[in-house]
Design an enzyme around this catalytic site. Sequence first.
Site, PDB file in Angstrom:
ATOM      1  N   LYS A  20      28.709  34.971  54.584  1.00 35.50           N
ATOM      2  CA  LYS A  20      29.864  34.105  54.284  1.00 35.50           C
ATOM      3  C   LYS A  20      31.140  34.775  54.793  1.00 35.50           C
ATOM      4  O   LYS A  20      31.992  34.125  55.414  1.00 35.50           O
ATOM      5  CB  LYS A  20      29.941  33.881  52.780  1.00 35.50           C
ATOM      6  CG  LYS A  20      31.177  33.158  52.303  1.00 35.50           C
ATOM      7  CD  LYS A  20      31.022  32.589  50.897  1.00 35.50           C
ATOM      8  CE  LYS A  20      31.041  33.637  49.836  1.00 35.50           C
ATOM      9  NZ  LYS A  20      32.365  34.241  49.582  1.00 35.50           N
ATOM     10  N   SER A  21      31.287  36.075  54.569  1.00 32.09           N
ATOM     11  CA  SER A  21      32.518  36.773  54.972  1.00 32.09           C
ATOM     12  C   SER A  21      32.714  36.742  56.476  1.00 32.09           C
ATOM     13  O   SER A  21      33.809  36.471  56.971  1.00 32.09           O
ATOM     14  CB  SER A  21      32.475  38.226  54.472  1.00 32.09           C
ATOM     15  OG  SER A  21      32.521  38.246  53.061  1.00 32.09           O
ATOM     16  N   ARG A  25      35.648  34.539  58.848  1.00 33.52           N
ATOM     17  CA  ARG A  25      36.487  35.225  59.832  1.00 33.52           C
ATOM     18  C   ARG A  25      36.243  34.699  61.243  1.00 33.52           C
ATOM     19  O   ARG A  25      37.157  34.544  62.047  1.00 33.52           O
ATOM     20  CB  ARG A  25      36.226  36.727  59.785  1.00 33.52           C
ATOM     21  CG  ARG A  25      36.794  37.426  58.553  1.00 33.52           C
ATOM     22  CD  ARG A  25      36.120  38.755  58.317  1.00 33.52           C
ATOM     23  NE  ARG A  25      36.727  39.516  57.228  1.00 33.52           N
ATOM     24  CZ  ARG A  25      36.524  39.264  55.950  1.00 33.52           C
ATOM     25  NH1 ARG A  25      35.760  38.218  55.578  1.00 33.52           N
ATOM     26  NH2 ARG A  25      37.089  40.001  55.013  1.00 33.52           N
ATOM     27  N   GLY A  90      38.229  31.649  47.672  1.00 31.23           N
ATOM     28  CA  GLY A  90      39.346  32.602  47.677  1.00 31.23           C
ATOM     29  C   GLY A  90      39.595  33.149  49.068  1.00 31.23           C
ATOM     30  O   GLY A  90      40.754  33.300  49.487  1.00 31.23           O
ATOM     31  N   ARG A 118      43.412  32.076  40.283  1.00 32.03           N
ATOM     32  CA  ARG A 118      43.217  33.427  40.836  1.00 32.03           C
ATOM     33  C   ARG A 118      44.523  33.950  41.432  1.00 32.03           C
ATOM     34  O   ARG A 118      45.389  33.177  41.857  1.00 32.03           O
ATOM     35  CB  ARG A 118      42.091  33.414  41.865  1.00 32.03           C
ATOM     36  CG  ARG A 118      40.745  33.099  41.227  1.00 32.03           C
ATOM     37  CD  ARG A 118      39.646  32.914  42.240  1.00 32.03           C
ATOM     38  NE  ARG A 118      39.334  34.143  42.956  1.00 32.03           N
ATOM     39  CZ  ARG A 118      38.419  34.211  43.923  1.00 32.03           C
ATOM     40  NH1 ARG A 118      37.761  33.121  44.289  1.00 32.03           N
ATOM     41  NH2 ARG A 118      38.190  35.348  44.549  1.00 32.03           N
ATOM     42  N   SER A 163      43.237  42.361  45.805  1.00 36.46           N
ATOM     43  CA  SER A 163      42.297  41.716  46.728  1.00 36.46           C
ATOM     44  C   SER A 163      42.484  42.259  48.138  1.00 36.46           C
ATOM     45  O   SER A 163      43.595  42.226  48.671  1.00 36.46           O
ATOM     46  CB  SER A 163      42.498  40.194  46.758  1.00 36.46           C
ATOM     47  OG  SER A 163      41.648  39.630  47.752  1.00 36.46           O
ATOM     48  N   GLN A 165      41.484  40.763  50.573  1.00 32.14           N
ATOM     49  CA  GLN A 165      41.672  39.585  51.430  1.00 32.14           C
ATOM     50  C   GLN A 165      43.126  39.437  51.857  1.00 32.14           C
ATOM     51  O   GLN A 165      43.420  38.851  52.913  1.00 32.14           O
ATOM     52  CB  GLN A 165      41.187  38.335  50.693  1.00 32.14           C
ATOM     53  CG  GLN A 165      39.693  38.353  50.441  1.00 32.14           C
ATOM     54  CD  GLN A 165      39.245  37.279  49.471  1.00 32.14           C
ATOM     55  OE1 GLN A 165      40.029  36.469  49.006  1.00 32.14           O
ATOM     56  NE2 GLN A 165      37.956  37.294  49.123  1.00 32.14           N
ATOM     57  N   ASP A 320      30.940  42.291  44.666  1.00 34.00           N
ATOM     58  CA  ASP A 320      30.029  41.156  44.548  1.00 34.00           C
ATOM     59  C   ASP A 320      28.635  41.569  44.097  1.00 34.00           C
ATOM     60  O   ASP A 320      27.822  40.698  43.776  1.00 34.00           O
ATOM     61  CB  ASP A 320      29.961  40.389  45.866  1.00 34.00           C
ATOM     62  CG  ASP A 320      31.285  39.702  46.176  1.00 34.00           C
ATOM     63  OD1 ASP A 320      31.397  39.098  47.258  1.00 34.00           O
ATOM     64  OD2 ASP A 320      32.220  39.789  45.348  1.00 34.00           O
TER      65      ASP A 320
HETATM   66  O1  S3P Z   1      37.047  39.376  52.431  1.00 37.43           O
HETATM   67  C1  S3P Z   1      35.996  38.844  52.003  1.00 37.43           C
HETATM   68  O2  S3P Z   1      35.192  38.199  52.691  1.00 37.43           O
HETATM   69  C2  S3P Z   1      35.670  39.049  50.555  1.00 37.43           C
HETATM   70  C3  S3P Z   1      36.291  40.041  49.854  1.00 37.43           C
HETATM   71  C4  S3P Z   1      36.004  40.355  48.443  1.00 37.43           C
HETATM   72  O3  S3P Z   1      37.079  39.922  47.653  1.00 37.43           O
HETATM   73  P1  S3P Z   1      38.292  40.914  47.235  1.00 37.43           P
HETATM   74  O4  S3P Z   1      38.753  41.594  48.466  1.00 37.43           O
HETATM   75  O5  S3P Z   1      39.300  39.970  46.661  1.00 37.43           O
HETATM   76  O6  S3P Z   1      37.711  41.893  46.246  1.00 37.43           O
HETATM   77  C5  S3P Z   1      34.723  39.686  47.947  1.00 37.43           C
HETATM   78  O7  S3P Z   1      34.687  39.690  46.504  1.00 37.43           O
HETATM   79  C6  S3P Z   1      34.606  38.274  48.443  1.00 37.43           C
HETATM   80  O8  S3P Z   1      33.359  37.718  48.033  1.00 37.43           O
HETATM   81  C7  S3P Z   1      34.664  38.160  49.943  1.00 37.43           C
HETATM   82  C1  PEP Z   2      34.612  36.055  45.242  1.00 33.70           C
HETATM   83  C2  PEP Z   2      33.865  35.550  46.213  1.00 33.70           C
HETATM   84  O1  PEP Z   2      34.371  34.836  47.281  1.00 33.70           O
HETATM   85  P1  PEP Z   2      35.865  34.280  47.408  1.00 33.70           P
HETATM   86  O2  PEP Z   2      36.820  35.429  47.076  1.00 33.70           O
HETATM   87  O3  PEP Z   2      35.955  33.849  48.836  1.00 33.70           O
HETATM   88  O4  PEP Z   2      36.022  33.154  46.438  1.00 33.70           O
HETATM   89  C3  PEP Z   2      32.397  35.716  46.259  1.00 33.70           C
HETATM   90  O5  PEP Z   2      31.770  35.215  47.216  1.00 33.70           O
HETATM   91  O6  PEP Z   2      31.857  36.354  45.332  1.00 33.70           O
END
Ligand code: S3P
Ligand code: PEP
Length: 439
Positions: A20-21, A25, A90, A118, A163, A165, A320
């Site tokens: 998914k990550s 991207r 997120g 969030r 985060s 992110q 995760d």
């Molecule tokens: O950058 C990403 O793809 C992610 C970063 C993580 O979140 P945080 O960076 O907010 O911990 C993770 O929990 C999320 O499932 C995916």
């Molecule tokens: C927190 C997660 O993803 P996101 O931050 O994209 O909602 C996840 O996949 O556990």
Amino acid sequence: MDVTITPSSLRGSARAPPSKSYTHRAILAAGYADGALVREPLDSADPHATARAVEAFGGDVSESDDGLAVEGFAGRPDVPDDVIDCANSGTTMRLVTGTAALADGLTVLTGDDSLRSRPQGPLLDAIGGLGGRAESTRHNGQAPLVIGGPIPGGEVSIPGDVSSQYITALLMAGAVAEEGIEIELETELKSAPYVDITLELLAEFGVEAEPVGADGGEVRSAGASGFRVPGNQSYEPEGGEYRVPGDFSSISYLLAAGVLAAEEGLTVRGAKPSAQGDTAIVEIVERMGGDVEWDREEGTIEASKSDLSGVEVDVGDTPDLLPTIATLGAVANGETRITDCEHVRYKETDRVSAMADELGKMGASVTEHEDELVIHGDESELSGATVEGHDDHRIIMALSLAGLVAEGETTVRGAEHVDVSFPDFFDVLYDLGAAIEEQ
Ligand SMILES: O=C(O)C1=C[C@@H](OP(=O)(O)O)[C@@H](O)[C@H](O)C1
Ligand SMILES: C=C(OP(=O)(O)O)C(=O)O
């Protein structure tokens, strides 16, 4: 949809879903480019939100036999003609907040109830500090958000422990901003491997970005005191395409199912190494005494039912994995201590509390602290129960694993939410031999 699971014996093989990550991207990077073919993308609700956002900024994303054909906006996003709904994602909201800061106008971003609870504040402050407009409509640091640009880039400081992110968002947008972006971390970076994923993918799109060590040298993300990305770059994928690797967060459930319930072993395919921090699940299960073998060349993992012992795990880099580890700890002998987990409370739900509460309903003995979750395996005898999925895909999947070994029936409520990262999770478990009924 509720799902009822009874004790099962598993066997056979399953292919891991795409990451998914990486999919998020790759779709957005293709949007920042003139376009790209994203091969083997994860076909699930969260990346669909990122695809919608790319289209809102003037790109086009269409499914083809080979993957997602993305036409990009070449680093110059249009001002969307409607609100962008990031649904439950997120990653989408954070990453496209950065994109919105490049548009010459205002973008409104929203999401579902969970996503609108969030934290977005540090990223909003950063964009404001870079000359953009960045507001939470309720002035509480949460979505709906109003983001205005274009930002030229510049220097900004931001906390690293809410985060990662936010960092990814600024690096991806900064690459196509006029001046680039220099980020100083105010606190230690959590979830650092996700920024490694970003840096790895950017390099494959020909974009230069780097962590900066405390001494100004070059370090991996985990040791960084900041990051920098030069501006005026062009995203150009090697060969015009990008292939998404397997998802180790999703693999954690299949691997755990193997060591919990596969007498004759099961095989997970599509498990090639990458920058994902959640590859750590292999070492963690090994440390618990799990019979697990990862052939990195082949990209296969063999896992067989094992007697597990408790372990101490720091999830600062691998948030995760907490739900999976908590379930394994509830079955293991001895104590499992999951540390450095405060940031796991800011996900789709507060996963520390959710796992403590729901495993508790199944007879596990769990102690919850602000930054730590302790599972007392010797005082935990799992019995079937009706448990809440909290509309959180990872809670649902981790509790389903517990149902594979708990005495009696376990019903997980709201199980449809696996659709954000692993839509065919229950079909895969069923095909491996799990006794599952969907209601
Ligand atoms: O950058 C990403 O793809 C992610 C970063 C993580 O979140 P945080 O960076 O907010 O911990 C993770 O929990 C999320 O499932 C995916
Ligand atoms: C927190 C997660 O993803 P996101 O931050 O994209 O909602 C996840 O996949 O556990």
